[in-house]
Design an enzyme around this catalytic site. Structure first.
Site, mmCIF file in Angstrom:
data_model
loop_
_atom_site.group_PDB
_atom_site.id
_atom_site.type_symbol
_atom_site.label_atom_id
_atom_site.label_comp_id
_atom_site.label_asym_id
_atom_site.label_seq_id
_atom_site.Cartn_x
_atom_site.Cartn_y
_atom_site.Cartn_z
ATOM 1 N N LYS A 80 0.844 -1.195 0.000
ATOM 2 C CA LYS A 80 0.000 0.000 0.000
ATOM 3 C C LYS A 80 0.880 1.247 0.000
ATOM 4 O O LYS A 80 1.956 1.239 0.597
ATOM 5 C CB LYS A 80 -0.845 0.046 1.283
ATOM 6 N N ARG A 113 -10.000 -11.641 2.786
ATOM 7 C CA ARG A 113 -10.850 -12.756 2.338
ATOM 8 C C ARG A 113 -10.120 -14.082 2.453
ATOM 9 O O ARG A 113 -10.748 -15.121 2.631
ATOM 10 C CB ARG A 113 -11.350 -12.481 0.919
#
Ligand code: BES
Ligand code: MN
Ligand code: ZN
Length: 495
Positions: A276, A350
Site C-alpha cells: 500500500k 478474504r
C-alpha cells in the site's frame, strides 16, 4: 466507572454537570418547569431568545448556576420526539458526555425524562446514558501526557421522582454495552506493535477469563494441522506468527442453535508485496476491527448471560512483506479444498476469512455473521458511516438488519447476484482473490460465499464505519466500536 441511579428531583441532583435532555420544540413543564422556577425563569428566556431549541445533539451549557444542587447544567437536544431513535439518542447523549468529560474527576449526572420521548422509554434512555458516559469519556489519546478526555469520577442516572420505574437492570445493561464498545475501541486504537496476533490473543484470553467465556487459542502448528493454508499464506511475510482465537458462550444449552460470529483480525495490513502507499497504510492498525468487534460483543453477551449459544472466531495475522511473503501467482489450497489464485496480496482479508469461515461451519455453526474491514470499494459505495451487508439467506439478513436498526447502527444491503462470479473465476485455480476494480465489495463477498457451505450467512463490510479519520462532537476519531451493539442485539433475539 461508578454509575448509579439517583432518586432526587432534577433541582436536587448533586453533580459538577447535570445533563438535561430537551426535545424539539422545548416544553417547559414538569421537572424542566421546576428547574426554570429555581433559575428564576432562565430556561424560558433561553428558549425565547432562540438559544435553547432542542435540535438533535445541540448543546447549551450553563456554568456556575445557583438555586439548584448541581454546579453546572448542560442542555442537550433530542430533536423532535416522534423522530427519536436509538441511533439519534446515542448521538445526543455521547455528544453531551464528550462535552463534559474534558476535566479530571468530574461528577456527572444525566437526567432521565419523566415519560417516554417518542418511542424511547425511560429505561431505554437510562441504558443509553449508562453506555454513553463511558463511550463519550474515553478518547483515542491513550498515550498522551495531556489527555483531552477523562473518565467521570461518578455518574448519577437521575430518574424522575414519584415514578417508581426500576431503572437498575437497564443501567446494568447499558454499562455492559458501553464497556464492550470501549473494549473494541481500545483494541483497535492500540498500535500494531502491541496488538500483534499474539498480543490480541493474550487480551482475548484475559477478557474471556473476566467474563466467563470459554477460550481456545490455535497456534501456528495447530492452524497447519487444521489445513488453514489460505490464512497461513497471509501470515508468511511476517515474523509475527498467526493465531486463531475461539471464544464460546453456551447460554442456550446443548440442543439450542449456534450463532457463529467471525472477525477479520489483520493486526496490520501493509498490503504485502502488493504494498500500500503511505496514505492507504496509515490507519491499517484498524484492520483487526472485525475481530475486535466480535470480542467486544462476546464479552457483553457473556456478561449479560444471554440464554443463547454464541461462538466467536477471530482470525489473526499480520500482512507484511518479509522474504517468505506469499506472492502474486501463488496457488493456495483453503481448508475446504478450494484453490485460490493470488492476484493481489492486499486482498488478504478474504484469504483469512475463507479458512475461519470453513472452520466455523465444520465446528457446527447454524448461522453465521462475519465482520471485516474488507474493501475500500465498500467505503466508495456507501460512505464512511455505513456498513455493507451481503447474504446467501434473505431471512437471516433481515434479522441482522433489524438488529442493526434497533441498535441504531446504519447498515445497507448490497446485491449478491451470480453474475459477479464471472469476475473472480480463476484461470489456474478455482477462484482469484480479486475481481478487479468494479463491484469490489460484492466480488469480495461472492468470494467469501464459497467458504460457508450453504449455512445462512451475513457478511458485514465495516471498512467505512469501523475507524473514523476525524473527531466529531458526537464521536471521537479513531476506533468507533461500530457493530458491537448490533451483534449484542442480534444475540438477544437469536432463537
Ligand atoms: N484492509 C483493506 C480494506 C480497507 C480499506 C479497510 C480502507 C479500511 C479502510 C483490505 O485488505 C484491502 O486492502 N482491500 C483492497 C482489495 C483490493 C486489493 C481487491 C482494497 O479495498 O483496495
Ligand atoms: Mn489489504
Ligand atoms: Zn486488509
Amino acid at each position: 466507572m461508578d454509575i448509579r441511579r439517583g432518586h432526587a428531583a432534577w433541582t436536587q441532583v448533586e453533580a459538577d454537570w447535570l445533563v438535561i435532555p430537551v426535545s424539539e420544540p422545548v416544553e417547559i413543564s414538569g421537572q424542566l418547569g421546576q428547574l426554570d422556577q429555581a433559575f428564576g425563569g432562565v430556561v424560558a428566556r433561553l428558549k425565547e431568545a432562540g438559544d435553547l431549541t432542542g435540535k438533535l445533539a445541540s448543546t447549551v451549557p450553563l456554568r456556575g448556576v445557583s438555586g439548584i444542587a448541581a454546579l453546572r447544567v448542560l442542555f442537550v437536544g433530542l430533536g423532535k420526539a416522534d423522530e427519536l431513535t436509538a441511533g439519534r439518542l446515542d448521538k445526543a447523549l455521547i455528544t453531551a458526555a464528550r462535552a463534559i468529560s474534558d476535566k479530571k474527576e468530574t461528577r456527572a449526572a444525566f437526567a432521565v425524562p419523566e415519560a417516554s420521548v417518542g418511542a424511547i422509554t425511560p429505561p431505554e434512555f437510562a441504558a443509553a446514558a449508562a453506555a454513553a458516559v463511558q463511550i463519550g469519556s474515553l478518547g483515542q489519546d491513550i498515550f498522551r501526557a495531556e489527555r483531552n478526555r477523562f473518565p467521570f469520577a461518578s455518574v448519577t442516572i437521575a430518574s424522575p421522582t414519584g415514578k417508581p420505574v426500576d431503572l437498575d437492570p437497564a443501567i446494568a445493561r447499558g454499562r455492559i454495552v458501553g464497556q464492550a464498545i470501549n473494549l473494541t475501541r481500545d483494541l483497535v486504537n492500540r498500535p500494531a506493535q502491541e496488538i500483534t496476533p499474539i498480543g490480541f490473543a493474550k487480551r482475548a484470553e484475559a477478557v474471556a477469563a473476566d467474563c466467563g467465556l470459554r477460550c481456545e487459542v490455535f497456534d501456528q502448528p495447530r492452524l497447519e494441522q487444521e489445513r488453514m493454508r489460505s490464512m497461513l499464506a497471509v501470515a508468511q511475510g511476517s515474523p509475527q506468527p498467526p493465531r486463531m482465537v475461539i471464544v464460546e458462550h453456551g447460554g442456550g444449552g446443548p440442543s439450542a442453535p449456534r450463532l457463529a460470529l467471525v472477525g477479520k483480525g489483520v493486526t496490520f495490513d501493509s498490503g504485502g508485496l502488493s504494498l500500500k502507499p503511505t496514505d492507504g497504510m496509515l490507519t491499517m492498525k484498524c484492520d483487526m476491527a472485525g475481530a475486535a468487534t466480535v470480542l467486544g460483543a462476546m464479552s457483553a453477551i457473556a456478561r449479560l448471560k444471554l440464554p443463547v449459544n454464541v461462538v466467536g472466531y477471530m482470525g489473526l495475522v499480520e500482512n507484511m512483506t518479509g522474504g517468505a511473503a506469499y506472492k502474486l501467482g501463488d496457488i493456495l489450497t483453503a481448508r475446504n479444498g478450494v484453490t485460490i489464485e493470488v492476484l493481489n496480496t492486499d486482498a488478504e482479508g478474504r484469504l483469512v476469512l475463507a479458512d475461519v469461515l470453513s472452520y466455523a461451519v465444520d465446528a457446527g455453526a447454524d448461522r453465521i455473521v462475519d465482520l471485516a474491514t474488507l474493501t475500500g470499494a465498500c467505503v466508495v459505495a456507501l460512505g464512511e458511516d455505513v456498513s455493507g451487508a451481503f447474504t446467501n439467506n434473505q431471512a437471516w439478513c433481515d434479522s441482522v438488519l433489524a438488529a442493526a436498526k434497533t441498535a441504531g447502527e446504519d447498515m445497507w444491503q448490497l446485491p449478491m447476484w451470480e453474475l459477479y462470479d464471472e469476475l473472480i473465476k480463476g484461470d489456474v485455480g478455482d477462484i482469484k482473490n480479486t475481481g478487479g476494480r468494479w463491484g469490489g465489495a460484492i466480488t469480495a463477498a461472492r468470494f467469501l460465499q464459497r467458504f460457508v457451505a450453504e449455512k445462512p450467512w451475513v457478511h458485514l463490510d465495516i471498512a467505512g464505519p469501523a475507524f473514523a479519520s476525524s473527531n466529531k462532537p458526537h464521536r471521537e476519531g479513531g476506533a468507533t466500536g461500530y457493530g458491537v451493539k448490533s451483534l449484542i442485539e442480534l444475540a438477544r433475539n437469536f432463537r
